[in-house]
Design a protein around this motif. Structure first.
Motif, PDB file in Angstrom:
ATOM      1  N   TYR A 215       0.831  -1.210   0.000  1.00  0.00           N
ATOM      2  CA  TYR A 215       0.000   0.000   0.000  1.00  0.00           C
ATOM      3  C   TYR A 215       0.864   1.259   0.000  1.00  0.00           C
ATOM      4  CZ  TYR A 215      -3.465   3.460   1.368  1.00  0.00           C
ATOM      5  OH  TYR A 215      -4.266   4.569   1.414  1.00  0.00           O
TER       6      TYR A 215
ATOM      7  N   TYR B  32      -8.541   2.929  -0.693  1.00  0.00           N
ATOM      8  CA  TYR B  32      -8.189   1.578  -0.239  1.00  0.00           C
ATOM      9  C   TYR B  32      -9.416   0.978   0.453  1.00  0.00           C
ATOM     10  CZ  TYR B  32      -5.358  -2.205   1.715  1.00  0.00           C
ATOM     11  OH  TYR B  32      -4.825  -3.437   2.030  1.00  0.00           O
TER      12      TYR B  32
ATOM     13  N   GLU C 219      -3.917  -5.760  -4.448  1.00  0.00           N
ATOM     14  CA  GLU C 219      -3.126  -5.364  -3.277  1.00  0.00           C
ATOM     15  C   GLU C 219      -1.694  -5.873  -3.348  1.00  0.00           C
ATOM     16  OE1 GLU C 219      -5.020  -9.330  -1.972  1.00  0.00           O
ATOM     17  OE2 GLU C 219      -5.431  -7.667  -3.324  1.00  0.00           O
TER      18      GLU C 219
END
Length: 420
Positions: free
Chosen positions: A135, A151, A188
């Protein structure tokens, strides 16, 4: 001969004249003080105003208007963010919203990035650490290029879990962000490994959906592995909303699930997952529409397989370092804010780079860092080592703007100062 009377008269006149001039002087000084006070007050006010303008962190805010007097599609009770509430005439609704918010319609932030993971902690002990690093990499990329990011770690459609969870998130992002021309989904476990590179949107002016892959494998060989649904761009328009509905109709929550499962299995000889369903939609768009709106990109890594990329990074770094030594301007220190401008200086040297150009996106498909249920064709240790190398390789491009780098790509904790 002057008499005493004359002398006294003269003295009185001089005293009066003196007092007169003293009065004028005092009045002048008083007026000057008042004027100076007001002027300084104005200067202070102006200075404060300018200071506020300079420190305005929200300079791009939309113009204010009476919120109660302006109605948009958000006020429609039938409007919704989920697939069970289809949106119609989206192009007109979006256009009207942009007219109400002209500062956004003039914005160059055309991309809105969406990613996400599961809502519960990872079963794998290292999983949460690596998800955080994945991230961070996306946040770094978005900050440098001025993109916004969402997110998501909840199931917006409870029955659409695992690989299908991306579709509700993308659909919701489209209507939540009418200012964005493109929504970019990225898994991700994908890493931006060329922080400088930007998606060449000008290539897709007549397209609405972009995914990485090999056209021949999808269109001729009908191979579901000819694409990867871990990274794709979808234009924010009515066509795309309809496309997402067709895609979602093949998912686990659909009443047509059984029909689609049989058809997808017959067409691609594989289970009906999100990627097989996407391959089918691309195939049909190609067969049924002369001016098809989908595009399979193969000229750069919109999504690249980690096992192919990880071991090439050292040679790529050596080539970049060689070019920098010959062209000092490319190595010049600069503020992070102007990174894009310095990236443009590299383009003449990278135009024909081919395989030694930095891979744009590296995807750790099959590693499953959160669950740990990796593909049995390789070990988890192999995944960890590759993740460490790739993440540090990408991080070095960011740390460089702060004067540091990881000297050893296998050690994330170690950094050293860059020489001038």
């Amino acid at each position: 001969m002057v008499t005493m009377t004359q002398t006294g008269s003269t003295n009185r006149k001089l005293s009066i004249l003196f007092l007169f001039f003293i009065g004028i002087l005092i009045a002048t000084l008083f007026l000057s003080f008042i004027f100076t006070f007001k002027s300084s007050d104005s200067i202070i006010s102006l200075s404060r105003s300018q200071s506020i303008d300079k420190c305005n962190c929200n300079a791009n805010n939309p113009p204010r208007f009476d919120l109660e007097s302006v109605s948009t599609f958000y006020d429609d009770h039938s409007f919704g963010y989920t697939f069970d509430k289809p949106v119609k005439n989206w192009d007109k609704k979006r256009l009207r919203w942009l007219k109400l918010h002209p500062s956004f319609s003039r914005s160059n932030k055309q991309i809105f990035l969406v990613t996400g993971s599961q809502s519960k902690p990872c079963k794998n002990p290292k999983g949460d650490h690596y998800l955080l690093r994945f991230y961070k990499n996306k946040v770094d990329y978005c900050r440098i290029h001025g993109y916004d990011i969402f997110y998501n770690n909840v199931l917006l459609e409870p029955k659409m879990s695992h690989c299908w969870a991306k579709l509700p998130a993308v659909r919701a992002a489209m209507v939540a962000h009418p200012e964005a021309e493109w929504i970019w989904w990225i898994d991700e476990d994908a890493v931006f490994t060329d922080i400088d590179y930007k998606v060449p949107l000008e290539r897709y002016k007549d397209r609405n959906f972009i995914v990485h892959g090999w056209p021949r494998e999808v269109y001729e060989e009908k191979n579901w592995l000819g694409i990867n649904a871990g990274s794709f761009l979808i234009r924010n328009c009515q066509w795309s909303l309809d496309f997402l509905e067709k895609w979602a109709d093949m998912g686990p929550q659909s009443k047509n699930r059984e029909k689609w499962s049989k058809l997808l299995s017959e067409t691609f000889n594989h289970e009906a997952d999100d990627q097989t369903a996407l391959a089918y939609l691309l195939l049909k768009d190609k067969e049924e529409n002369e001016s098809n709106k989908t595009y399979i990109e193969m000229e750069y890594y919109l999504e690249g397989y980690w096992a192919v990329i990880a071991d090439t990074l050292k040679n790529i770094t050596d080539r970049y370092n060689k070019i920098e030594k010959e062209n000092k301007m490319l190595k010049r220190r600069h503020a992070e804010l102007v990174t894009e401008r310095y990236a443009e200086l590299w383009e003449p040297y990278l135009k024909d780079a081919g395989s030694w150009r930095r891979p744009f996106v590296t995807h750790f498909a099959g590693c499953q860092p959160c669950s740990g249920h990796h593909n049995p064709s390789f070990s988890m240790l192999t995944c960890w080592k590759a993740m460490e190398k790739v993440l540090n390789y990408a991080d070095n491009q960011v740390l460089r703007n702060y004067g540091f780098e990881h000297p050893d790509l296998s050690d994330s904790s170690l950094v050293s100062s860059l020489p001038f």
